[in-house]
Motif scaffolding. Structure first.
Motif, PDB file in Angstrom:
ATOM      1  N   UNK A 130       0.820  -1.212   0.000  1.00 27.76           N
ATOM      2  CA  UNK A 130       0.000   0.000   0.000  1.00 27.76           C
ATOM      3  C   UNK A 130       0.849   1.256   0.000  1.00 27.76           C
ATOM      4  N   UNK A 131       2.175   1.086   0.044  1.00 27.88           N
ATOM      5  CA  UNK A 131       3.076   2.237   0.081  1.00 27.88           C
ATOM      6  C   UNK A 131       3.031   3.096  -1.166  1.00 27.88           C
ATOM      7  N   UNK A 132       2.533   2.562  -2.279  1.00 24.52           N
ATOM      8  CA  UNK A 132       2.465   3.367  -3.512  1.00 24.52           C
ATOM      9  C   UNK A 132       1.613   4.616  -3.305  1.00 24.52           C
ATOM     10  N   UNK A 133       0.524   4.478  -2.549  1.00 20.42           N
ATOM     11  CA  UNK A 133      -0.373   5.620  -2.351  1.00 20.42           C
ATOM     12  C   UNK A 133       0.237   6.659  -1.410  1.00 20.42           C
ATOM     13  N   UNK A 134       1.096   6.215  -0.481  1.00 22.09           N
ATOM     14  CA  UNK A 134       1.792   7.158   0.399  1.00 22.09           C
ATOM     15  C   UNK A 134       2.708   8.035  -0.440  1.00 22.09           C
TER      16      UNK A 134
END
Length: 364
Positions: A130-134
């Motif tokens: 989910x780090x892509x959205x961060x």
């Protein structure tokens, strides 16, 4: 805005429900919410853009003064980076432990991560899990003050100029990076700019609505647009759309529809913050506001429990509920011990160790 806290919590739950459904685990029989996770992420982006634009708009041409920028950047940094850094360190340490002591390579919690990848994530160059959205959201923070300042000047020139500005920005975003060519879980900002641009636009519109004291016709329009938004989001749920059309569509069928998602969610946001009606009351309920408070931690940690619990081969319904319960407990602890205290910390010329301790409630 209680309803927006609730919407943030709803966005986090959408992602959790989607990711558990993706693994074949459901909270209730036939409640297959596969493919709606992107809708929740786009709502996160839209809420961030909307809520961060409002205070900057009120600063007007003073946006780039030191006090405003200092407050803006400290709030953004302390809200995201401390927890995100620990989250990434968990990946690095767990990867090392699994390789060194168990002999398992290619694994980590929440994902395999080397020190080099750790640095690339901190620099917003990569985004595993989910780090892509961060990475996407934090990059947006850099250009938001510039965009808002341009809006402030355009607003002085009249409504036509302001609407033209947003139209040009939307068209330019699709010329430079068309949504149809977007890559799944892309850590670049450009593909998602339409979502953020629409968030800025509805912030400007909301401020205008509040200043102009709209008549009954305008308020009724906002009310019904909210319902249109709800119906639109529901129809874009893959299982619902499949039932309506009779075709079994893939779970990623709507994943590139950034603009239509943003429009529907915008209708809901404007209705929720301006109309004292069903939508506002729904998203103001305590359980959604509770999850709104914990949304960042819940968003980060729920994939960890999905990965761990799927290995136990438990009943699919039990697995889904355990994921939610474990993620909620972890998010609650994380918020109270780290997120909440650090978000209240502010660096200035008088900052000292005593103040830092007070933030963490270690001293009176």
């Amino acid at each position: 805005m209680d309803s927006l806290d609730g919407l943030r919590g709803f966005a986090a739950l959408i992602v959790v429900f989607s990711h558990t459904s993706n693994q074949g685990t459901f909270f209730l029989p036939f409640l297959n919410l596969t493919g709606i996770g992107k809708s929740g992420v786009f709502l996160f982006f839209l809420l961030s853009s909307f809520l961060l634009t409002l205070p900057l708009l009120r600063k007007g041409k003073d946006i780039f003064t030191f006090p405003v920028m200092s407050h803006y950047w400290q709030r953004r940094f302390f809200r995201i980076y401390p927890l995100y850094t620990l989250y990434l360190l968990l990946g690095v340490v767990s990867t090392w432990i699994l390789v060194t002591f168990i002999g398992k390579s290619g694994r980590g919690i929440p994902f395999e991560l080397t020190w080099f990848e750790f640095l690339k994530h901190l620099a917003l160059l990569e985004g595993k899990g989910v780090g892509w959205s961060i990475a996407v959201e934090f990059k947006f923070y850099f250009i938001l003050p510039i965009l808002v300042l341009v809006v402030v000047y355009a607003r002085e020139l009249g409504t036509t100029v302001l609407v033209s500005l947003f139209s040009i920005l939307m068209v330019a975003s699709q010329i430079i990076s068309p949504q149809s060519e977007a890559i799944a879980n892309d850590a670049r900002l450009l593909p998602y700019m339409p979502v953020f641009i629409i968030g800025i636009f509805i912030a400007v519109l909301h401020e205008h609505i509040n200043k102009s004291k709209p008549n009954h016709k305008v308020m009724m329009t906002l009310k019904w647009l909210g319902f249109v938004g709800v119906v639109g989001i529901v129809i874009m749920t893959p299982i619902i759309f499949s039932m309506l059309t009779g075709d079994d569509i893939p779970k990623n069928y709507f994943h590139k529809q950034f603009i239509i998602y943003s429009i529907f969610w915008s209708f809901i946001i404007l209705s929720a913050v301006n109309i004292d009606g069903i939508i506002q009351k729904l998203f103001s309920i305590k359980i959604l506001r509770f999850y709104g408070t914990l949304s960042f931690s819940l968003y980060l940690f729920h994939p960890v429990y999905i990965s761990l619990l799927m290995r136990l081969n438990l009943n699919s319904y039990l697995t889904a509920w355990l994921v939610l319960i474990a993620s909620t407990i972890t998010a609650y602890i994380s918020f109270n011990l780290l997120e909440g205290p650090i978000s209240r910390f502010k660096i200035n010329s008088n900052t000292n160790l005593t103040q830092l301790k007070r933030v963490f409630k270690l001293t009176k």
